[in-house]
Design a protein around this motif. Structure first.
Motif, PDB file in Angstrom:
ATOM      1  N   MET A   1      67.699 -15.673  55.298  1.00 13.92           N
ATOM      2  CA  MET A   1      67.082 -15.217  56.619  1.00 13.92           C
ATOM      3  C   MET A   1      67.825 -15.863  57.807  1.00 13.92           C
ATOM      4  O   MET A   1      68.449 -15.377  58.664  1.00 13.92           O
ATOM      5  CB  MET A   1      65.466 -15.414  56.749  1.00 13.92           C
ATOM      6  N   ASP A   2      68.096 -17.429  57.522  1.00 13.73           N
ATOM      7  CA  ASP A   2      69.048 -18.075  58.504  1.00 13.73           C
ATOM      8  C   ASP A   2      70.344 -17.393  58.787  1.00 13.73           C
ATOM      9  O   ASP A   2      71.099 -17.394  59.848  1.00 13.73           O
ATOM     10  CB  ASP A   2      68.982 -19.373  58.382  1.00 13.73           C
TER      11      ASP A   2
ATOM     12  N   GLN B   1      74.308 -11.835  61.975  1.00  8.42           N
ATOM     13  CA  GLN B   1      74.223 -10.300  62.383  1.00  8.42           C
ATOM     14  C   GLN B   1      73.050 -10.030  63.561  1.00  8.42           C
ATOM     15  O   GLN B   1      73.519  -9.620  64.283  1.00  8.42           O
ATOM     16  CB  GLN B   1      73.518  -9.572  61.105  1.00  8.42           C
ATOM     17  N   GLY B   2      72.140 -11.210  63.624  1.00  8.01           N
ATOM     18  CA  GLY B   2      71.388 -11.239  64.845  1.00  8.01           C
ATOM     19  C   GLY B   2      70.407  -9.921  64.788  1.00  8.01           C
ATOM     20  O   GLY B   2      69.503  -9.974  65.816  1.00  8.01           O
ATOM     21  N   GLU B   3      70.262  -9.150  63.571  1.00  2.00           N
ATOM     22  CA  GLU B   3      69.373  -8.039  63.378  1.00  2.00           C
ATOM     23  C   GLU B   3      69.437  -7.617  62.125  1.00  2.00           C
ATOM     24  O   GLU B   3      70.263  -7.842  61.397  1.00  2.00           O
ATOM     25  CB  GLU B   3      69.860  -6.987  64.540  1.00  2.00           C
TER      26      GLU B   3
ATOM     27  N   ASP C   1      64.981  -6.788  65.738  1.00  2.00           N
ATOM     28  CA  ASP C   1      66.246  -7.757  66.325  1.00  2.00           C
ATOM     29  C   ASP C   1      65.942  -9.133  65.984  1.00  2.00           C
ATOM     30  O   ASP C   1      65.292  -9.279  65.417  1.00  2.00           O
ATOM     31  CB  ASP C   1      65.811  -7.261  67.998  1.00  2.00           C
ATOM     32  N   LYS C   2      66.698  -9.726  66.733  1.00  2.00           N
ATOM     33  CA  LYS C   2      66.684 -11.308  66.647  1.00  2.00           C
ATOM     34  C   LYS C   2      65.303 -11.781  66.769  1.00  2.00           C
ATOM     35  O   LYS C   2      64.814 -12.608  65.945  1.00  2.00           O
ATOM     36  CB  LYS C   2      67.818 -11.923  67.471  1.00  2.00           C
TER      37      LYS C   2
ATOM     38  N   ALA D   1      62.384 -10.417  66.477  1.00  2.00           N
ATOM     39  CA  ALA D   1      61.560  -9.953  65.465  1.00  2.00           C
ATOM     40  C   ALA D   1      61.924 -10.605  63.989  1.00  2.00           C
ATOM     41  O   ALA D   1      61.062 -11.208  63.327  1.00  2.00           O
ATOM     42  CB  ALA D   1      61.587  -8.422  65.176  1.00  2.00           C
ATOM     43  N   LEU D   2      63.003 -11.016  63.741  1.00  2.00           N
ATOM     44  CA  LEU D   2      63.344 -11.779  62.599  1.00  2.00           C
ATOM     45  C   LEU D   2      63.027 -13.322  62.562  1.00  2.00           C
ATOM     46  O   LEU D   2      62.397 -13.756  61.648  1.00  2.00           O
ATOM     47  CB  LEU D   2      64.901 -11.714  62.399  1.00  2.00           C
ATOM     48  N   GLU D   3      63.160 -13.730  63.823  1.00  2.00           N
ATOM     49  CA  GLU D   3      62.752 -15.149  64.079  1.00  2.00           C
ATOM     50  C   GLU D   3      61.128 -15.172  63.785  1.00  2.00           C
ATOM     51  O   GLU D   3      60.726 -16.211  63.203  1.00  2.00           O
ATOM     52  CB  GLU D   3      63.047 -15.715  65.250  1.00  2.00           C
ATOM     53  N   ASP D   4      60.599 -14.175  64.294  1.00  2.00           N
ATOM     54  CA  ASP D   4      58.985 -14.175  63.979  1.00  2.00           C
ATOM     55  C   ASP D   4      58.765 -13.971  62.746  1.00  2.00           C
ATOM     56  O   ASP D   4      57.610 -14.813  62.152  1.00  2.00           O
ATOM     57  CB  ASP D   4      58.357 -13.040  64.935  1.00  2.00           C
ATOM     58  N   ILE D   5      59.272 -13.198  61.877  1.00  2.00           N
ATOM     59  CA  ILE D   5      59.105 -13.087  60.438  1.00  2.00           C
ATOM     60  C   ILE D   5      59.265 -14.345  59.826  1.00  2.00           C
ATOM     61  O   ILE D   5      58.724 -14.831  58.863  1.00  2.00           O
ATOM     62  CB  ILE D   5      60.085 -12.034  59.921  1.00  2.00           C
ATOM     63  N   LYS D   6      60.591 -15.046  59.993  1.00  2.00           N
ATOM     64  CA  LYS D   6      60.718 -16.461  59.494  1.00  2.00           C
ATOM     65  C   LYS D   6      59.818 -17.623  59.916  1.00  2.00           C
ATOM     66  O   LYS D   6      59.628 -18.065  58.945  1.00  2.00           O
ATOM     67  CB  LYS D   6      62.184 -16.945  60.159  1.00  2.00           C
TER      68      LYS D   6
END
Length: 290
Positions: free
Chosen positions: A255-256, A262-264, A279-280, A282-287
Protein backbone atom coordinates in the motif's frame (compact mmCIF):
# COMPACT_ATOMS: atom_id res chain seq x y z
CA UNK A 1 -43.03 -5.46 -19.01
CA UNK A 2 -40.76 -6.99 -16.38
CA UNK A 3 -38.26 -9.75 -17.05
CA UNK A 4 -39.06 -13.19 -15.72
CA UNK A 5 -38.70 -16.87 -16.50
CA UNK A 6 -40.86 -19.90 -15.95
CA UNK A 7 -40.19 -23.57 -15.34
CA UNK A 8 -42.73 -26.02 -16.72
CA UNK A 9 -43.47 -29.54 -17.92
CA UNK A 10 -45.43 -30.73 -20.92
CA UNK A 11 -46.61 -33.80 -22.81
CA UNK A 12 -47.77 -35.44 -19.54
CA UNK A 13 -44.45 -34.86 -17.83
CA UNK A 14 -42.21 -36.25 -20.57
CA UNK A 15 -40.69 -32.84 -21.30
CA UNK A 16 -39.35 -30.20 -18.96
CA UNK A 17 -39.12 -26.66 -20.22
CA UNK A 18 -37.88 -23.19 -19.39
CA UNK A 19 -38.77 -19.91 -21.04
CA UNK A 20 -37.74 -16.34 -20.31
CA UNK A 21 -38.23 -12.74 -21.29
CA UNK A 22 -34.90 -10.96 -20.75
CA UNK A 23 -35.29 -7.66 -22.61
CA UNK A 24 -34.56 -5.48 -19.57
CA UNK A 25 -31.50 -7.31 -18.29
CA UNK A 26 -29.96 -7.59 -21.75
CA UNK A 27 -30.50 -3.85 -22.31
CA UNK A 28 -28.90 -3.13 -18.92
CA UNK A 29 -25.90 -5.24 -19.94
CA UNK A 30 -25.68 -3.52 -23.34
CA UNK A 31 -25.90 -0.04 -21.81
CA UNK A 32 -23.30 -0.64 -19.14
CA UNK A 33 -20.77 -1.98 -21.63
CA UNK A 34 -21.71 0.26 -24.57
CA UNK A 35 -22.12 -2.85 -26.71
CA UNK A 36 -22.63 -2.55 -30.44
CA UNK A 37 -25.48 -4.46 -32.06
CA UNK A 38 -23.89 -7.80 -32.96
CA UNK A 39 -21.95 -8.03 -29.72
CA UNK A 40 -25.14 -7.27 -27.78
CA UNK A 41 -26.99 -10.05 -29.60
CA UNK A 42 -24.25 -12.61 -28.89
CA UNK A 43 -23.89 -11.67 -25.23
CA UNK A 44 -27.66 -11.36 -24.79
CA UNK A 45 -28.30 -14.83 -26.15
CA UNK A 46 -25.62 -16.22 -23.85
CA UNK A 47 -26.94 -14.40 -20.78
CA UNK A 48 -30.51 -15.54 -21.52
CA UNK A 49 -29.45 -19.18 -21.77
CA UNK A 50 -27.30 -18.91 -18.63
CA UNK A 51 -30.23 -17.49 -16.66
CA UNK A 52 -32.47 -20.38 -17.73
CA UNK A 53 -29.72 -22.84 -16.77
CA UNK A 54 -29.67 -21.09 -13.40
CA UNK A 55 -33.33 -22.04 -13.02
CA UNK A 56 -32.19 -25.68 -13.09
CA UNK A 57 -30.22 -25.07 -9.88
CA UNK A 58 -31.40 -24.68 -6.30
CA UNK A 59 -30.54 -22.82 -3.11
CA UNK A 60 -27.22 -20.99 -3.25
CA UNK A 61 -25.97 -22.85 -6.32
CA UNK A 62 -24.64 -20.83 -9.26
CA UNK A 63 -22.98 -21.28 -12.61
CA UNK A 64 -20.72 -19.49 -15.05
CA UNK A 65 -20.51 -19.86 -18.81
CA UNK A 66 -17.60 -19.01 -21.08
CA UNK A 67 -17.75 -19.10 -24.86
CA UNK A 68 -14.43 -18.89 -26.68
CA UNK A 69 -14.99 -19.12 -30.40
CA UNK A 70 -12.00 -17.24 -31.78
CA UNK A 71 -14.16 -14.45 -33.23
CA UNK A 72 -13.62 -10.68 -32.96
CA UNK A 73 -15.72 -10.24 -29.80
CA UNK A 74 -13.27 -12.50 -27.97
CA UNK A 75 -14.62 -14.30 -24.94
CA UNK A 76 -18.25 -14.18 -23.76
CA UNK A 77 -18.66 -14.65 -20.02
CA UNK A 78 -21.98 -14.96 -18.18
CA UNK A 79 -22.95 -15.83 -14.63
CA UNK A 80 -26.30 -16.64 -13.02
CA UNK A 81 -27.77 -18.21 -9.91
CA UNK A 82 -30.93 -20.03 -8.91
CA UNK A 83 -32.67 -16.75 -7.99
CA UNK A 84 -32.86 -15.20 -11.46
CA UNK A 85 -29.83 -12.92 -11.01
CA UNK A 86 -27.21 -12.66 -13.73
CA UNK A 87 -24.50 -10.63 -15.48
CA UNK A 88 -22.46 -10.95 -18.67
CA UNK A 89 -19.75 -9.25 -20.69
CA UNK A 90 -17.60 -9.76 -23.78
CA UNK A 91 -13.92 -9.00 -24.30
CA UNK A 92 -14.60 -6.57 -27.14
CA UNK A 93 -18.08 -4.98 -26.95
CA UNK A 94 -17.54 -2.77 -30.02
CA UNK A 95 -18.32 -5.35 -32.71
CA UNK A 96 -20.99 -5.06 -35.38
CA UNK A 97 -21.43 -6.43 -38.90
CA UNK A 98 -23.95 -6.09 -41.66
CA UNK A 99 -26.92 -8.46 -41.48
CA UNK A 100 -26.25 -11.99 -42.73
CA UNK A 101 -27.91 -13.66 -45.72
CA UNK A 102 -30.96 -14.45 -43.56
CA UNK A 103 -31.39 -10.81 -42.61
CA UNK A 104 -30.28 -11.47 -39.03
CA UNK A 105 -27.45 -10.10 -36.92
CA UNK A 106 -24.32 -12.02 -37.85
CA UNK A 107 -23.63 -13.51 -34.42
CA UNK A 108 -21.75 -16.45 -35.93
CA UNK A 109 -19.18 -14.14 -37.49
CA UNK A 110 -18.74 -12.24 -34.22
CA UNK A 111 -18.43 -15.32 -32.02
CA UNK A 112 -16.41 -17.55 -34.34
CA UNK A 113 -16.65 -21.31 -34.70
CA UNK A 114 -13.20 -22.47 -33.59
CA UNK A 115 -13.55 -23.08 -29.88
CA UNK A 116 -15.64 -24.37 -27.01
CA UNK A 117 -18.53 -23.69 -24.66
CA UNK A 118 -17.43 -24.07 -21.04
CA UNK A 119 -19.86 -24.43 -18.13
CA UNK A 120 -18.83 -24.40 -14.46
CA UNK A 121 -21.44 -25.08 -11.77
CA UNK A 122 -20.90 -24.35 -8.09
CA UNK A 123 -23.13 -26.93 -6.42
CA UNK A 124 -21.73 -26.46 -2.95
CA UNK A 125 -19.45 -29.47 -3.24
CA UNK A 126 -15.69 -29.61 -2.72
CA UNK A 127 -15.06 -29.31 -6.44
CA UNK A 128 -17.26 -27.50 -8.97
CA UNK A 129 -18.85 -29.38 -11.86
CA UNK A 130 -17.17 -28.54 -15.15
CA UNK A 131 -18.43 -29.41 -18.61
CA UNK A 132 -17.58 -28.35 -22.14
CA UNK A 133 -18.40 -29.00 -25.77
CA UNK A 134 -17.16 -27.75 -29.14
CA UNK A 135 -18.85 -24.79 -30.76
CA UNK A 136 -20.88 -26.11 -33.69
CA UNK A 137 -22.27 -22.94 -35.28
CA UNK A 138 -21.47 -19.80 -33.28
CA UNK A 139 -25.20 -19.01 -33.16
CA UNK A 140 -25.33 -19.69 -29.39
CA UNK A 141 -28.67 -21.55 -29.30
CA UNK A 142 -27.37 -24.41 -31.43
CA UNK A 143 -24.14 -24.46 -29.44
CA UNK A 144 -25.97 -24.88 -26.13
CA UNK A 145 -28.22 -27.53 -27.68
CA UNK A 146 -25.10 -29.49 -28.55
CA UNK A 147 -23.60 -28.84 -25.09
CA UNK A 148 -26.60 -30.39 -23.32
CA UNK A 149 -26.47 -33.49 -25.49
CA UNK A 150 -22.70 -34.00 -25.35
CA UNK A 151 -21.77 -32.84 -21.86
CA UNK A 152 -24.93 -33.51 -19.85
CA UNK A 153 -26.41 -36.33 -21.96
CA UNK A 154 -29.76 -34.56 -22.08
CA UNK A 155 -31.53 -34.27 -25.48
CA UNK A 156 -32.51 -30.61 -25.65
CA UNK A 157 -33.60 -27.77 -27.88
CA UNK A 158 -32.43 -24.23 -27.12
CA UNK A 159 -33.89 -21.18 -28.81
CA UNK A 160 -32.70 -17.67 -27.94
CA UNK A 161 -32.94 -14.32 -29.67
CA UNK A 162 -32.15 -10.63 -29.27
CA UNK A 163 -33.66 -7.83 -31.34
CA UNK A 164 -31.61 -4.62 -31.39
CA UNK A 165 -32.74 -1.19 -32.58
CA UNK A 166 -30.38 -0.33 -35.50
CA UNK A 167 -30.69 3.39 -34.80
CA UNK A 168 -29.79 3.74 -31.13
CA UNK A 169 -28.53 0.19 -30.38
CA UNK A 170 -31.12 -0.32 -27.63
CA UNK A 171 -32.45 -3.83 -27.05
CA UNK A 172 -36.05 -4.05 -28.24
CA UNK A 173 -36.68 -7.69 -27.32
CA UNK A 174 -34.76 -10.60 -25.84
CA UNK A 175 -35.70 -14.01 -24.54
CA UNK A 176 -35.57 -17.72 -25.13
CA UNK A 177 -36.58 -21.24 -24.23
CA UNK A 178 -35.03 -24.60 -23.37
CA UNK A 179 -36.84 -27.90 -23.93
CA UNK A 180 -35.42 -31.10 -22.48
CA UNK A 181 -36.62 -34.64 -23.04
CA UNK A 182 -36.85 -36.80 -19.95
CA UNK A 183 -35.92 -40.51 -20.07
CA UNK A 184 -38.33 -42.77 -21.95
CA UNK A 185 -40.00 -39.96 -23.88
CA UNK A 186 -42.15 -41.65 -26.57
CA UNK A 187 -41.04 -41.30 -30.19
CA UNK A 188 -44.34 -39.68 -31.18
CA UNK A 189 -43.76 -36.91 -28.62
CA UNK A 190 -40.28 -36.32 -30.04
CA UNK A 191 -41.76 -36.11 -33.54
CA UNK A 192 -44.42 -33.62 -32.44
CA UNK A 193 -41.84 -31.37 -30.78
CA UNK A 194 -39.58 -31.45 -33.83
CA UNK A 195 -42.50 -30.53 -36.09
CA UNK A 196 -43.59 -27.63 -33.88
CA UNK A 197 -40.05 -26.31 -33.52
CA UNK A 198 -39.66 -26.31 -37.31
CA UNK A 199 -42.68 -24.00 -37.60
CA UNK A 200 -41.84 -21.75 -34.65
CA UNK A 201 -41.15 -18.07 -35.45
CA UNK A 202 -37.89 -16.47 -34.33
CA UNK A 203 -37.75 -16.00 -30.57
CA UNK A 204 -36.89 -12.30 -30.82
CA UNK A 205 -39.90 -11.81 -33.11
CA UNK A 206 -42.25 -13.54 -30.67
CA UNK A 207 -40.95 -11.50 -27.72
CA UNK A 208 -41.10 -8.33 -29.82
CA UNK A 209 -44.74 -9.03 -30.66
CA UNK A 210 -45.53 -9.24 -26.95
CA UNK A 211 -45.75 -12.99 -26.44
CA UNK A 212 -45.12 -14.05 -22.85
CA UNK A 213 -42.89 -16.97 -21.87
CA UNK A 214 -46.07 -18.94 -21.15
CA UNK A 215 -47.42 -18.25 -24.63
CA UNK A 216 -44.12 -19.27 -26.25
CA UNK A 217 -44.11 -22.63 -24.47
CA UNK A 218 -47.76 -23.16 -25.39
CA UNK A 219 -46.67 -23.18 -29.04
CA UNK A 220 -44.43 -26.22 -28.55
CA UNK A 221 -45.84 -28.12 -25.56
CA UNK A 222 -49.00 -30.11 -25.07
CA UNK A 223 -50.73 -29.53 -21.73
CA UNK A 224 -48.02 -27.24 -20.33
CA UNK A 225 -47.95 -27.15 -16.54
CA UNK A 226 -46.25 -24.11 -15.02
CA UNK A 227 -44.21 -25.10 -11.97
CA UNK A 228 -42.61 -21.80 -11.00
CA UNK A 229 -42.06 -18.19 -12.03
CA UNK A 230 -38.89 -16.26 -11.17
CA UNK A 231 -38.23 -12.55 -11.64
CA UNK A 232 -34.99 -11.73 -13.46
CA UNK A 233 -32.56 -9.05 -12.28
CA UNK A 234 -29.16 -7.69 -13.28
CA UNK A 235 -26.91 -8.23 -10.26
CA UNK A 236 -23.15 -8.05 -9.82
CA UNK A 237 -21.37 -9.12 -6.64
CA UNK A 238 -18.83 -6.30 -6.76
CA UNK A 239 -18.99 -3.42 -4.25
CA UNK A 240 -16.79 -0.68 -2.85
CA UNK A 241 -16.45 -2.57 0.42
CA UNK A 242 -15.17 -5.67 -1.39
CA UNK A 243 -12.61 -3.56 -3.23
CA UNK A 244 -11.49 -1.96 0.03
CA UNK A 245 -11.06 -5.40 1.60
CA UNK A 246 -8.96 -6.42 -1.40
CA UNK A 247 -6.76 -3.35 -0.99
CA UNK A 248 -6.33 -4.07 2.72
CA UNK A 249 -5.28 -7.64 1.91
CA UNK A 250 -2.33 -6.22 -0.06
CA UNK A 251 -0.53 -5.31 3.16
CA UNK A 252 1.02 -2.04 4.37
CA UNK A 253 4.24 -2.35 2.40
CA UNK A 254 2.50 -2.70 -0.96
CA UNK A 255 0.00 0.00 0.00
CA UNK A 256 2.88 2.39 0.82
CA UNK A 257 4.41 1.63 -2.56
CA UNK A 258 1.11 2.33 -4.36
CA UNK A 259 0.63 5.64 -2.57
CA UNK A 260 4.20 6.75 -3.26
CA UNK A 261 4.39 5.67 -6.90
CA UNK A 262 0.83 6.12 -8.18
CA UNK A 263 -0.94 8.27 -5.62
CA UNK A 264 -4.25 6.61 -6.52
CA UNK A 265 -5.90 3.30 -7.37
CA UNK A 266 -8.70 2.26 -9.71
CA UNK A 267 -10.37 -1.14 -9.83
CA UNK A 268 -12.53 -2.11 -12.82
CA UNK A 269 -15.24 -4.80 -12.64
CA UNK A 270 -15.48 -6.66 -15.95
CA UNK A 271 -19.02 -7.88 -15.30
CA UNK A 272 -20.87 -4.63 -14.58
CA UNK A 273 -18.26 -2.16 -15.88
CA UNK A 274 -18.23 -0.21 -12.60
CA UNK A 275 -14.99 1.57 -11.74
CA UNK A 276 -13.96 2.17 -8.15
CA UNK A 277 -11.50 5.06 -7.82
CA UNK A 278 -9.50 5.86 -4.69
CA UNK A 279 -7.39 9.03 -4.53
CA UNK A 280 -4.35 9.45 -2.30
CA UNK A 281 -6.40 10.64 0.66
CA UNK A 282 -8.75 7.63 0.41
CA UNK A 283 -5.81 5.21 0.21
CA UNK A 284 -4.19 6.74 3.28
CA UNK A 285 -7.48 6.44 5.14
CA UNK A 286 -7.71 2.75 4.19
CA UNK A 287 -4.11 2.27 5.33
CA UNK A 288 -4.96 3.64 8.77
CA UNK A 289 -7.47 0.84 9.19
CA UNK A 290 -5.00 -1.89 8.27
Amino acid sequence: MSDYMIRATGFKGHVRAFAARTTGIVEEMRRRHDMWNTAAAAAGRTLTTTLMMGAMLKGNESLSVKIKGGGPIGQIVAEANAHGEGVAYVTNPHVHFELNEKGKLDVKRAVGTDGFVYVTKDLGLKEPYQGSSPIVSGEIGEDFTYYFVVSEQTPSAVGVGVLVNPEDRSVLAAGGFILQLLPATPDDVVAQIEERLSQLPQVSRMIGEGLSPEEILAKVLDEPKILSRTEIHFRCDCSEQKVIRALISMGKEEMDSMIAEQGEAEVHCHFCNERYHFDKSALEDIKRHM
